[in-house]
Design an enzyme around this catalytic site. Sequence first.
Site, PDB file in Angstrom:
ATOM      1  N   ARG A  41       0.861  -1.184   0.000  1.00 38.45           N
ATOM      2  CA  ARG A  41       0.000   0.000   0.000  1.00 38.45           C
ATOM      3  C   ARG A  41       0.897   1.234   0.000  1.00 38.45           C
ATOM      4  O   ARG A  41       2.107   1.120   0.108  1.00 38.45           O
ATOM      5  CB  ARG A  41      -1.022  -0.003   1.145  1.00 38.45           C
ATOM      6  CG  ARG A  41      -0.664  -0.618   2.451  1.00 38.45           C
ATOM      7  CD  ARG A  41       0.393   0.082   3.266  1.00 38.45           C
ATOM      8  NE  ARG A  41       0.188   1.515   3.356  1.00 38.45           N
ATOM      9  CZ  ARG A  41       1.154   2.381   3.526  1.00 38.45           C
ATOM     10  NH1 ARG A  41       2.411   1.971   3.647  1.00 38.45           N
ATOM     11  NH2 ARG A  41       0.925   3.670   3.600  1.00 38.45           N
ATOM     12  N   GLY A  42       0.263   2.397  -0.119  1.00 37.07           N
ATOM     13  CA  GLY A  42       1.042   3.630  -0.282  1.00 37.07           C
ATOM     14  C   GLY A  42       1.123   3.915  -1.775  1.00 37.07           C
ATOM     15  O   GLY A  42       1.465   3.024  -2.560  1.00 37.07           O
ATOM     16  N   ALA A  43       0.803   5.159  -2.168  1.00 39.26           N
ATOM     17  CA  ALA A  43       0.598   5.461  -3.591  1.00 39.26           C
ATOM     18  C   ALA A  43       1.772   5.067  -4.502  1.00 39.26           C
ATOM     19  O   ALA A  43       1.582   4.311  -5.463  1.00 39.26           O
ATOM     20  CB  ALA A  43       0.245   6.940  -3.744  1.00 39.26           C
ATOM     21  N   ARG A  84      -7.410  -0.623  -6.716  1.00 38.54           N
ATOM     22  CA  ARG A  84      -7.748   0.446  -5.756  1.00 38.54           C
ATOM     23  C   ARG A  84      -7.952   1.748  -6.558  1.00 38.54           C
ATOM     24  O   ARG A  84      -7.218   1.986  -7.522  1.00 38.54           O
ATOM     25  CB  ARG A  84      -6.643   0.636  -4.694  1.00 38.54           C
ATOM     26  CG  ARG A  84      -6.602  -0.496  -3.677  1.00 38.54           C
ATOM     27  CD  ARG A  84      -5.676  -0.188  -2.509  1.00 38.54           C
ATOM     28  NE  ARG A  84      -6.278   0.713  -1.544  1.00 38.54           N
ATOM     29  CZ  ARG A  84      -5.597   1.296  -0.556  1.00 38.54           C
ATOM     30  NH1 ARG A  84      -4.303   1.080  -0.417  1.00 38.54           N
ATOM     31  NH2 ARG A  84      -6.202   2.095   0.316  1.00 38.54           N
ATOM     32  N   GLN A 191      -1.693   2.417   9.908  1.00 36.57           N
ATOM     33  CA  GLN A 191      -0.415   2.550   9.190  1.00 36.57           C
ATOM     34  C   GLN A 191       0.621   3.312  10.004  1.00 36.57           C
ATOM     35  O   GLN A 191       1.823   3.070   9.878  1.00 36.57           O
ATOM     36  CB  GLN A 191      -0.620   3.283   7.849  1.00 36.57           C
ATOM     37  CG  GLN A 191      -1.366   2.497   6.795  1.00 36.57           C
ATOM     38  CD  GLN A 191      -2.855   2.779   6.828  1.00 36.57           C
ATOM     39  OE1 GLN A 191      -3.422   3.119   7.872  1.00 36.57           O
ATOM     40  NE2 GLN A 191      -3.510   2.632   5.696  1.00 36.57           N
ATOM     41  N   ASP A 232      -1.995  10.725  -2.049  1.00 38.45           N
ATOM     42  CA  ASP A 232      -2.412   9.683  -2.994  1.00 38.45           C
ATOM     43  C   ASP A 232      -2.774  10.261  -4.349  1.00 38.45           C
ATOM     44  O   ASP A 232      -2.674   9.598  -5.372  1.00 38.45           O
ATOM     45  CB  ASP A 232      -3.603   8.903  -2.433  1.00 38.45           C
ATOM     46  CG  ASP A 232      -3.105   7.956  -1.358  1.00 38.45           C
ATOM     47  OD1 ASP A 232      -2.904   8.425  -0.221  1.00 38.45           O
ATOM     48  OD2 ASP A 232      -2.848   6.788  -1.682  1.00 38.45           O
ATOM     49  N   ASN A 242      -5.309  12.370   0.670  1.00 40.88           N
ATOM     50  CA  ASN A 242      -4.388  11.522   1.438  1.00 40.88           C
ATOM     51  C   ASN A 242      -5.224  10.740   2.450  1.00 40.88           C
ATOM     52  O   ASN A 242      -6.449  10.908   2.556  1.00 40.88           O
ATOM     53  CB  ASN A 242      -3.300  12.374   2.115  1.00 40.88           C
ATOM     54  CG  ASN A 242      -2.182  11.512   2.689  1.00 40.88           C
ATOM     55  OD1 ASN A 242      -1.658  10.632   2.013  1.00 40.88           O
ATOM     56  ND2 ASN A 242      -1.815  11.736   3.935  1.00 40.88           N
ATOM     57  N   LYS A 243      -4.552   9.926   3.222  1.00 43.05           N
ATOM     58  CA  LYS A 243      -5.213   9.038   4.181  1.00 43.05           C
ATOM     59  C   LYS A 243      -6.259   9.772   5.026  1.00 43.05           C
ATOM     60  O   LYS A 243      -6.034  10.899   5.470  1.00 43.05           O
ATOM     61  CB  LYS A 243      -4.132   8.413   5.077  1.00 43.05           C
ATOM     62  CG  LYS A 243      -4.607   7.474   6.158  1.00 43.05           C
ATOM     63  CD  LYS A 243      -5.548   6.379   5.688  1.00 43.05           C
ATOM     64  CE  LYS A 243      -5.007   5.587   4.527  1.00 43.05           C
ATOM     65  NZ  LYS A 243      -6.076   4.777   3.853  1.00 43.05           N
TER      66      LYS A 243
HETATM   67  O1  MRU Z   1      -4.464   3.194   2.263  1.00 42.36           O
HETATM   68  P1  MRU Z   1      -3.000   3.400   2.096  1.00 42.36           P
HETATM   69  O2  MRU Z   1      -2.181   2.872   3.219  1.00 42.36           O
HETATM   70  O3  MRU Z   1      -2.506   2.930   0.746  1.00 42.36           O
HETATM   71  O4  MRU Z   1      -2.841   4.979   2.121  1.00 42.36           O
HETATM   72  C1  MRU Z   1      -1.550   5.523   2.040  1.00 42.36           C
HETATM   73  C2  MRU Z   1      -1.495   6.985   2.217  1.00 42.36           C
HETATM   74  O5  MRU Z   1      -2.490   7.641   2.392  1.00 42.36           O
HETATM   75  C3  MRU Z   1      -0.152   7.617   2.082  1.00 42.36           C
HETATM   76  O6  MRU Z   1      -0.052   8.757   2.892  1.00 42.36           O
HETATM   77  C4  MRU Z   1       0.085   8.028   0.622  1.00 42.36           C
HETATM   78  O7  MRU Z   1      -0.156   6.957  -0.242  1.00 42.36           O
HETATM   79  C5  MRU Z   1       1.440   8.545   0.387  1.00 42.36           C
HETATM   80  S1  MRU Z   1       2.649   7.286   0.458  1.00 42.36           S
HETATM   81  C6  MRU Z   1       4.147   7.938   0.036  1.00 42.36           C
END
Ligand code: MRU
Length: 341
Positions: A41-43, A84, A191, A232, A242-243
């Site tokens: 996970r993470g963009a 996603r 996270q 994201d 973002n999250k």
């Molecule tokens: O749901 P996730 O864990 O994929 O969400 C991740 C985030 O919101 C991060 O802050 C974002 O992807 C940036 S990662 C460098």
Amino acid sequence: MRWRDGRLELIDQRLLPAQVTFVACSSAQEVASAIRDMVVRGAPAIGCAAACGIALEAQRLKDASPAAFASGMDGAFSALAASRPTAVNLFWALERMRSTIAAARQARPAEIAARALEEANRIVVEDVAANRAMGAHGAVLIEDGARVLTHCNAGALATAGHGTALGVIRSAVAAGKRLSVIVDETRPFLQGARLTAWELMQDGIPVTLITDNMSGHLMSRREVDAVIVGADRVAANGDVANKIGTYMVAVLARRHGIPFYVAAPLSTIDLKLASGDAIPIEERGASEVLGHAGIEWAPKGIGVRNPAFDVTPAELVTALITEKGIVREPDQGKIAALFSR
Ligand code: MRU
């Protein structure tokens, strides 16, 4: 993520920090499942994994007829694109892979597969380079001794390496700044508590964990000097998805006169969307809100919402940190100019 014996191995982020285990993927479908189920996970990491998923599928089909190869690859693109919805890096990486494959369409499948693998590896290498560049630019913004709050995980785990928001923190520390980090636990998937805390502790960077509802109190007591988060998807006008919970932090930071920084590579900026209103926000299943790890604390039958992201309007962003430099008070004109820098 790493290649082992022709398979893509992904550290299983659902099990961290209790266990460091890898999930091996042999097809695009398996990578799509790993993205959907949050193994990875993470963009930027999602984008890199998707590119590797395409390369993996091309390798798998390299001895097929051109027609079977083409239809198999179409299926791979569709499966990954459906994994996603919010992180635009996924679609950006798939677009790069699609162009690479289209440019090689006259070649034999084995040759196309070789080029797809090269392109996927290039995307991974470029992501680390972008993070290091962001780190160097962003480190300048963080003062020696700063107590920096971050939300979610925008670290090495969320990218191909170094991280975006955590990359800036790492680079500032490497430059000799004494920083301490306050990490929001980041309900519901944790996270912050599980991944950011783990990464920073391994690096020996001082980190303190709080629950998501404590940041306002700490800000009001002047215990936070800066906020830095990842993204994201950034819309053309600088609005940032973002999250979930990031928006609350940004509002609080503005209330208390604390700078709110967003670190994101250009692959996270979506010039096709005029504003954050158009960013698709993933809604995840109820189980993440009802409880955790098999324990349910809410009454059976309760209605649940679980939006996984929120949008912070550009007006709350002090600066956007990218690999091409810093954009202060981002807006549409400054973001457009960034792409021609
Ligand atoms: O749901 P996730 O864990 O994929 O969400 C991740 C985030 O919101 C991060 O802050 C974002 O992807 C940036 S990662 C460098």
